[in-house]
Scaffold this motif. Structure first.
Motif, PDB file in Angstrom:
ATOM      1  N   GLY A  63       1.489   3.198  -3.313  1.00  0.00           N
ATOM      2  CA  GLY A  63       2.717   3.431  -4.046  1.00  0.00           C
ATOM      3  C   GLY A  63       3.247   2.145  -4.664  1.00  0.00           C
ATOM      4  O   GLY A  63       2.932   1.040  -4.225  1.00  0.00           O
ATOM      5  N   GLY A  64       4.062   2.302  -5.679  1.00  0.00           N
ATOM      6  CA  GLY A  64       4.681   1.139  -6.303  1.00  0.00           C
ATOM      7  C   GLY A  64       3.847   0.568  -7.435  1.00  0.00           C
ATOM      8  O   GLY A  64       2.749   1.038  -7.747  1.00  0.00           O
ATOM      9  N   PHE A  65       4.376  -0.494  -8.033  1.00  0.00           N
ATOM     10  CA  PHE A  65       3.824  -1.015  -9.277  1.00  0.00           C
ATOM     11  C   PHE A  65       3.397  -2.476  -9.100  1.00  0.00           C
ATOM     12  O   PHE A  65       3.398  -3.004  -8.002  1.00  0.00           O
ATOM     13  N   ALA A  66       3.013  -3.106 -10.194  1.00  0.00           N
ATOM     14  CA  ALA A  66       2.471  -4.460 -10.125  1.00  0.00           C
ATOM     15  C   ALA A  66       3.522  -5.448  -9.617  1.00  0.00           C
ATOM     16  O   ALA A  66       4.730  -5.294  -9.848  1.00  0.00           O
ATOM     17  N   TYR A  94       7.155  -7.343 -11.432  1.00  0.00           N
ATOM     18  CA  TYR A  94       7.808  -6.475 -12.409  1.00  0.00           C
ATOM     19  C   TYR A  94       8.905  -5.682 -11.697  1.00  0.00           C
ATOM     20  O   TYR A  94       8.690  -4.554 -11.259  1.00  0.00           O
ATOM     21  N   PRO A  95      10.086  -6.255 -11.564  1.00  0.00           N
ATOM     22  CA  PRO A  95      11.159  -5.606 -10.816  1.00  0.00           C
ATOM     23  C   PRO A  95      11.721  -4.392 -11.550  1.00  0.00           C
ATOM     24  O   PRO A  95      11.544  -4.244 -12.768  1.00  0.00           O
ATOM     25  N   ILE A  96      12.393  -3.547 -10.803  1.00  0.00           N
ATOM     26  CA  ILE A  96      13.106  -2.413 -11.393  1.00  0.00           C
ATOM     27  C   ILE A  96      14.403  -2.954 -11.985  1.00  0.00           C
ATOM     28  O   ILE A  96      15.181  -3.619 -11.301  1.00  0.00           O
ATOM     29  N   GLU A  97      14.626  -2.670 -13.260  1.00  0.00           N
ATOM     30  CA  GLU A  97      15.797  -3.170 -13.958  1.00  0.00           C
ATOM     31  C   GLU A  97      16.564  -1.998 -14.550  1.00  0.00           C
ATOM     32  O   GLU A  97      16.078  -1.340 -15.482  1.00  0.00           O
ATOM     33  N   GLN A 100      -3.156  -6.250  -9.970  1.00  0.00           N
ATOM     34  CA  GLN A 100      -1.945  -7.062 -10.061  1.00  0.00           C
ATOM     35  C   GLN A 100      -0.995  -6.808  -8.901  1.00  0.00           C
ATOM     36  O   GLN A 100       0.047  -7.444  -8.802  1.00  0.00           O
ATOM     37  N   LYS A 101      -1.344  -5.875  -8.022  1.00  0.00           N
ATOM     38  CA  LYS A 101      -0.558  -5.611  -6.816  1.00  0.00           C
ATOM     39  C   LYS A 101      -1.288  -6.253  -5.637  1.00  0.00           C
ATOM     40  O   LYS A 101      -2.360  -5.807  -5.229  1.00  0.00           O
ATOM     41  N   LYS A 102      -0.711  -7.339  -5.114  1.00  0.00           N
ATOM     42  CA  LYS A 102      -1.410  -8.169  -4.139  1.00  0.00           C
ATOM     43  C   LYS A 102      -1.856  -7.381  -2.917  1.00  0.00           C
ATOM     44  O   LYS A 102      -2.959  -7.590  -2.397  1.00  0.00           O
ATOM     45  N   SER A 103      -1.032  -6.448  -2.461  1.00  0.00           N
ATOM     46  CA  SER A 103      -1.386  -5.696  -1.260  1.00  0.00           C
ATOM     47  C   SER A 103      -2.490  -4.685  -1.509  1.00  0.00           C
ATOM     48  O   SER A 103      -3.186  -4.270  -0.584  1.00  0.00           O
ATOM     49  N   LEU A 104      -2.681  -4.266  -2.758  1.00  0.00           N
ATOM     50  CA  LEU A 104      -3.697  -3.275  -3.097  1.00  0.00           C
ATOM     51  C   LEU A 104      -5.034  -3.899  -3.417  1.00  0.00           C
ATOM     52  O   LEU A 104      -6.093  -3.312  -3.144  1.00  0.00           O
ATOM     53  N   ALA A 105      -5.051  -5.091  -3.988  1.00  0.00           N
ATOM     54  CA  ALA A 105      -6.276  -5.720  -4.464  1.00  0.00           C
ATOM     55  C   ALA A 105      -7.362  -5.802  -3.371  1.00  0.00           C
ATOM     56  O   ALA A 105      -8.517  -5.441  -3.625  1.00  0.00           O
ATOM     57  N   PRO A 106      -7.047  -6.239  -2.139  1.00  0.00           N
ATOM     58  CA  PRO A 106      -8.124  -6.299  -1.130  1.00  0.00           C
ATOM     59  C   PRO A 106      -8.634  -4.929  -0.712  1.00  0.00           C
ATOM     60  O   PRO A 106      -9.803  -4.816  -0.332  1.00  0.00           O
ATOM     61  N   VAL A 107      -7.805  -3.903  -0.789  1.00  0.00           N
ATOM     62  CA  VAL A 107      -8.269  -2.549  -0.466  1.00  0.00           C
ATOM     63  C   VAL A 107      -9.291  -2.091  -1.498  1.00  0.00           C
ATOM     64  O   VAL A 107     -10.309  -1.460  -1.162  1.00  0.00           O
TER      65      VAL A 107
END
Length: 391
Positions: free
Chosen positions: A353-356, A359-362, A378-385
């Motif tokens: 879930g979530g985005f890169a 890029y905050p929610i504005e 670009q999502k650090k927690s997803l890249a290794p998966v």
């Protein structure tokens, strides 16, 4: 240029929470990688895909039927008019010898493959997916340039054991602090009077300019859906979502005749044909109701393009669409096709879930990364998966 391997791995995303229908303690997803012989910066170009939460991993279907068909296809048969691997040709190869109908887990498995194929196509073209879709895949009735930012809402408010109103309020307040202006919570998993107390507790803490949507996850039969609708009419809700079974179009039509506020549905429709029947028979109102079809769960963007064309033909504008799923694939589609917005799952169903990052929610909107492909890496927690699929 050819595909040399396709791999799938099942990854858990379990959480100790429930909606009105299911518990997520054993939830998982399939992550898929399409590996090519195209080398960029010393590495093969790889497209990644996964299914949205709420549907389980599809490893068996992918490994036994869908992946072998793509790998067996003659290499030239997958090269499209742009001179590279074409997602629609990959889709056709994967659907070889499949009968019409039977939309269920197959639709999810195909959605996973299709996401990876479009990620791959954009990487081969060296452009962000939303730009590739705008250039190659959008309906001509859609405005040209992709949206620079997309409206998103925070989906949460699940039922947790031993978690009361104060915790629910704190969760929703945290989403507002992140920049979201619409939040969503679950209903239907508790008695009506308790759900109303939960709704009132959230409304009490929302500041001006923020609002609340509610989601019953298809829990109710018609009488209960109407009872909830009558009670919910007293509140200024953004929408009332999935009151009943997603295929009970007659019940939805009767609810729409009685409930004046916006209704939302569609995330559990798994094909173009089901979406078309919703428009034909569901009694939805193009001036207020929301369509939530999720390409990652319903044969992919390749099928969703047909749905967008059908909406235009039926007198709807696709800007009534807010896809379920809460991830960057649907965010890119929303940008390219000028949809109303996209779901978001801040802090849950991680790391999918979530985005890169960065890029905050504005003010209820998010910008998209300027990276080739979907931008999943670009999502650090997803890249290794993603990398682990190839390990």
């Amino acid at each position: 240029m050819r595909i040399v391997d396709i791999r799938e791995k099942t990854v858990p995303i379990e959480a100790d929470m429930s909606n009105a229908f299911i518990n997520f303690s054993r939830m998982n997803v399939s992550v898929l990688a399409i590996v090519t012989d195209e080398i960029r910066d010393g590495e093969p170009v790889i497209g990644y895909g996964f299914n949205s939460n709420g549907r389980y991993a599809q490893g068996g279907l992918l490994r036994e039927r869908i992946i072998p068909r793509v790998l067996e296809a003659p290499g030239d048969s997958l090269i499209g008019v742009h001179g590279d691997l074409d997602p629609e040709l990959i889709w056709r190869a994967a659907m070889r010898d499949e009968k019409p109908g039977g939309h269920g887990d197959r639709a999810v498995a195909m959605g996973i493959l299709d996401m990876a194929a479009w990620d791959l196509a954009a990487k081969l073209a060296d452009v962000p997916l939303y730009q590739l879709l705008s250039d190659r895949a959008r309906d001509p009735r859609t405005p040209g340039a992709p949206l620079e930012k997309v409206w998103v809402y925070a989906a949460g408010g699940y039922y947790y054991p031993d978690r009361g109103l104060e915790a629910l309020q704190a969760e929703m307040r945290s989403y507002v602090d992140m920049g979201y202006r619409t939040v969503k919570m679950k209903i239907g998993g508790a008695p009506l009077d308790e759900d109303l107390r939960r709704i009132e507790a959230v409304l009490d803490i929302l500041p001006d300019g923020c609002d609340l949507a509610v989601d019953a996850n298809g829990r109710f039969e018609l009488d209960r859906a109407l009872e909830y609708g009558d009670a919910l009419s007293a509140y200024p809700l953004h929408w009332y979502e999935e009151a009943g079974d997603p295929l009970d179009y007659d019940a939805l039509r009767r609810l729409a005749e009685r409930y004046e506020g916006p209704l939302a549905t569609g995330e559990n429709l798994l094909s173009f044909h089901e979406a078309r029947n919703l428009i034909r028979y569901g009694g939805l109102r193009p001036d207020r109701d929301i369509l939530q079809m999720d390409p990652a769960l319903s044969y992919g963007l390749t099928e969703f393009r047909r749905t967008v064309a059908m909406l235009f033909d039926a007198g709807w504008n696709p800007n009534r669409c807010v896809p379920h799923g809460g991830h960057q694939f649907n965010l890119s589609i929303a940008s390219a096709f000028h949809l109303h917005g996209c779901e978001s799952y801040p802090g849950i169903f991680e790391p999918f879930g979530g985005f890169a990052d960065g890029y905050p929610i504005e003010d209820g909107h998010v910008r998209l990364p300027d990276a080739p492909g979907i931008g999943l890496e670009q999502k650090k927690s997803l890249a290794p998966v993603l990398k682990d699929v190839l390990a």
